[in-house]
Structures are given as C-alpha cells and as structure tokens.
Design a protein around this motif. Structure first.
Motif, mmCIF file in Angstrom:
data_model
loop_
_atom_site.group_PDB
_atom_site.id
_atom_site.type_symbol
_atom_site.label_atom_id
_atom_site.label_comp_id
_atom_site.label_asym_id
_atom_site.label_seq_id
_atom_site.Cartn_x
_atom_site.Cartn_y
_atom_site.Cartn_z
ATOM 1 N N SER A 159 45.814 -5.625 -6.217
ATOM 2 C CA SER A 159 44.941 -5.928 -7.340
ATOM 3 C C SER A 159 44.113 -4.696 -7.670
ATOM 4 N N HIS A 189 44.571 -16.117 -11.071
ATOM 5 C CA HIS A 189 43.200 -15.614 -11.077
ATOM 6 C C HIS A 189 42.228 -16.783 -11.004
ATOM 7 N N GLU A 214 51.198 -11.692 -3.856
ATOM 8 C CA GLU A 214 50.446 -10.646 -4.528
ATOM 9 C C GLU A 214 50.677 -9.321 -3.818
ATOM 10 N N ARG A 267 46.494 -7.934 -11.446
ATOM 11 C CA ARG A 267 47.240 -8.185 -10.211
ATOM 12 C C ARG A 267 48.722 -7.912 -10.426
#
Length: 348
Positions: free
Chosen positions: A105, A66, A102, A92
C-alpha cells in the motif's frame, strides 16, 4: 437479485440476454475487466472488491479493499497488476490469483484518493488525492509527486501515446510529463472540469464540466470550444474507437458529437432518444461501432447510430445502473447497480 421489468422493447432488432447475475451486497462504485477478459473485478462503495470468473459468474476471491470505501479500481493493460484507490488515503496493489492478497500500500498524499489510471503499457500508475498527482512504478515506488495544482484534482487521464498525463481542476487542465518531471503545460479557463475523455487518436480532449457544458480542446493548438444546452453537469463521456464520435450524458438523451474534419464546433449533435431518466453511463465498444447507454431508472440500450436512431436492443431492470463496461472482446457487457448486483449481458 435484480429483476427485469421487461426483457426488451417491442420492435427491437436484437435482444440483450442475461448470462449471469451475482450480488456483492452494496452500491457498485466501479468495474474492471482483466485484459484477457477472463476475470471481472467489482468494487462496492463500502470497501470490498470481488473477483468473478467472467464466463460463469463464479466468485474467485474477495479482497478486503479499503476500510472507508473504494473510489476506483483498475487492472493494468499488462495484466500483472491490479490497483485500488480508497477513502483511507491509500493506493493498494493486489495479487488476485490466490485469496486476493494485498501486495503493498502507498500513501496518496491526502485524506482520500479519488482517481487512478494505469499507463497504456501498464508499467506505471498515476493517482490523484487532493492536489497531489503521484506517479508510481509497479513495485509501488514513488517516481514523481506533482503537488502544486490550484485546487482538488477532479479527474486524470493518460494521453493515448503515454507521453503525458493530464489532470482536471478548477481553472483548467494541467499536463505533466514523466520523462521531464519539471515540465508542464496548461489549458486555462475560468471553470471546473469534472471528467476527462481523450480521443484515441490523441487529437481532442473532451471534458464534462460543472457548468453543464462539454469542452473540446484541440491538443496541438490548445484552442477550445464549449457545447452548452445540457440541463445538468456532464459526467458520462465516451469516444468511439475511430475518434470520430463523442457520446455524452448530462440529460435523458444520448448526445453524439461528430468530431471528424475540423471538429464539432458549429455543428449540430446527433440525439438518440429512448431513455426517460438521467443517463448514468455511456460506453462505446472497444473496437466496434456499438454504443451502450444506461440510466437511473434501470434502462439499458445498445445502439448503432450510424445505421439507425432507434436502439438495436433494450433491457429494463428495477434498479439504478451505476456502472457499465464492455468486455475486452466486445462480446458481453458487465453492469453494476445501486443495490449491489453484478449482471453479465450479451447481445444476440
């Protein structure tokens, strides 16, 4: 790299030995083991999350985390999902198998997302951001948003059975029930709870409080008792696997409350004295009787307090210990410090 002040104290019955050590570059804000114990995730306060092979300490991948910093990380008990909460207001989900990609989110509901907790079966996630308590499924779909809390949520915890989640705020504890989203239960008191520890048998909830007390709540009846005498607010809390003992920080002495029978009210605690600085972490084994404690001076101790009030083993580093977690099989301990070091220890 962290430096040992001395390997162990004279008279220790066992030894805490270092398996490996790796730097991640910044203050270690959280650690999380994969359910099978093969991987260890380490979050630094500035944002990145590093994944290590737990046996050799090799870096597997690094997630960007982050942008404004990480507050908490956690692997689901199913081992299929890994989540992080951050100061960018997002939660996330990550795929950590291949270059830490990722997956998605989600917005937490406020500027910062302070807490996350996976359901005991790993099939849902609850997060808190400001006054928002949000429930998500593994695909990131929002299932519930409970946003009518009286103040900022300080901590959250699932019941051991997973039927409800409790949030701590100024004014007490609020229980929410995912199967009945409109239902709630309240344990009210005029104060602020900062940390929650639910006993494994579900009988008691202990909270560490702003007013330098520990609160014990009988979950069935709602009756409470407060244990005072701590010199500062109590943040380190840990139950042993049988739910008999609660260990607390809040001072330089490890304080053990015996919660057998009718509970700890009116009893005297068990003090464990060896530290010379404020405790930063206390952690019981997942299944065994051993307790680990660490303080801000860098001292780590392991105890079997049912057998002796002297530590089994100690080791002393030249940095502040910020995180300490037992491996899922209780055979090793992962430690993080304020200088950004990750250390793996074993007791022998």
């Amino acid at each position: 790299m962290p430096k040992l002040k001395k390997p162990s104290n004279e008279g220790d019955r066992k030894k805490l030995s270092q398996i490996w050590s790796q730097p991640i570059g910044d203050y270690v804000i959280d650690l999380s083991w994969s359910p099978d114990g093969s991987l260890l995730a380490a979050a630094e306060t500035s944002g990145p999350i590093t994944i290590f092979d737990s046996e050799q300490g090799d870096r597997i991948s690094v997630a960007s985390g982050h942008s404004f910093g990480v507050s908490q990380i956690g692997w689901s008990s199913a081992g299929e999902n890994f989540a992080s909460a951050g100061l960018d207001g997002l939660i996330r989900y990550w795929d950590l198998k291949d270059q830490a990609k990722e997956i998605r989110s989600m917005k937490g509901g406020s500027t910062w997302v302070e807490n996350l907790a996976w359901h005991p079966n790993g099939k849902s996630l609850v997060t808190s951001a400001g006054k928002h308590l949000r429930l998500w499924n593994p695909d990131g779909e929002l299932l519930a948003d409970w946003n009518n809390h009286e103040s900022t949520i300080e901590d959250i915890a699932w019941s051991p059975s997973g039927d409800c989640v409790v949030a701590a705020t100024y004014g007490g504890l609020t229980f929410r029930f995912p199967d009945q989203p409109d239902k709630q239960r309240k344990f009210a008191w005029k104060g602020s709870s900062l940390k929650i520890a639910w006993s494994p048998n579900g009988k008691f909830i202990a909270t560490g409080d702003q007013d330098s007390t520990v609160h014990f709540w009988d979950v069935e009846s709602g009756r409470d008792s407060r244990m005072s005498g701590y010199p500062t607010k109590v943040l380190p809390l840990t139950w042993n696997s049988t739910s008999r003992y609660l260990a607390t920080g809040g001072c330089e002495i490890v304080i053990i409350w015996d919660c057998s029978g009718k509970g700890p009210h009116g009893t005297r605690p068990i003090p464990l004295e060896n530290h010379r600085a404020l405790l930063s972490v206390v952690a019981y084994q997942n299944y065994g009787p051993l307790l680990a404690s660490a303080d801000k001076s860098g001292l780590i101790a392991v105890w079997n307090h049912e057998e002796s009030k002297r530590p089994l083993a100690t080791v002393n580093f030249d940095s502040e210990i910020t995180q300490l977690v037992w491996a899922p099989n209780d055979q090793s301990i992962a430690v993080g410090d304020n200088l950004g070091n990750i250390i793996s220890l074993t007791l022998n």
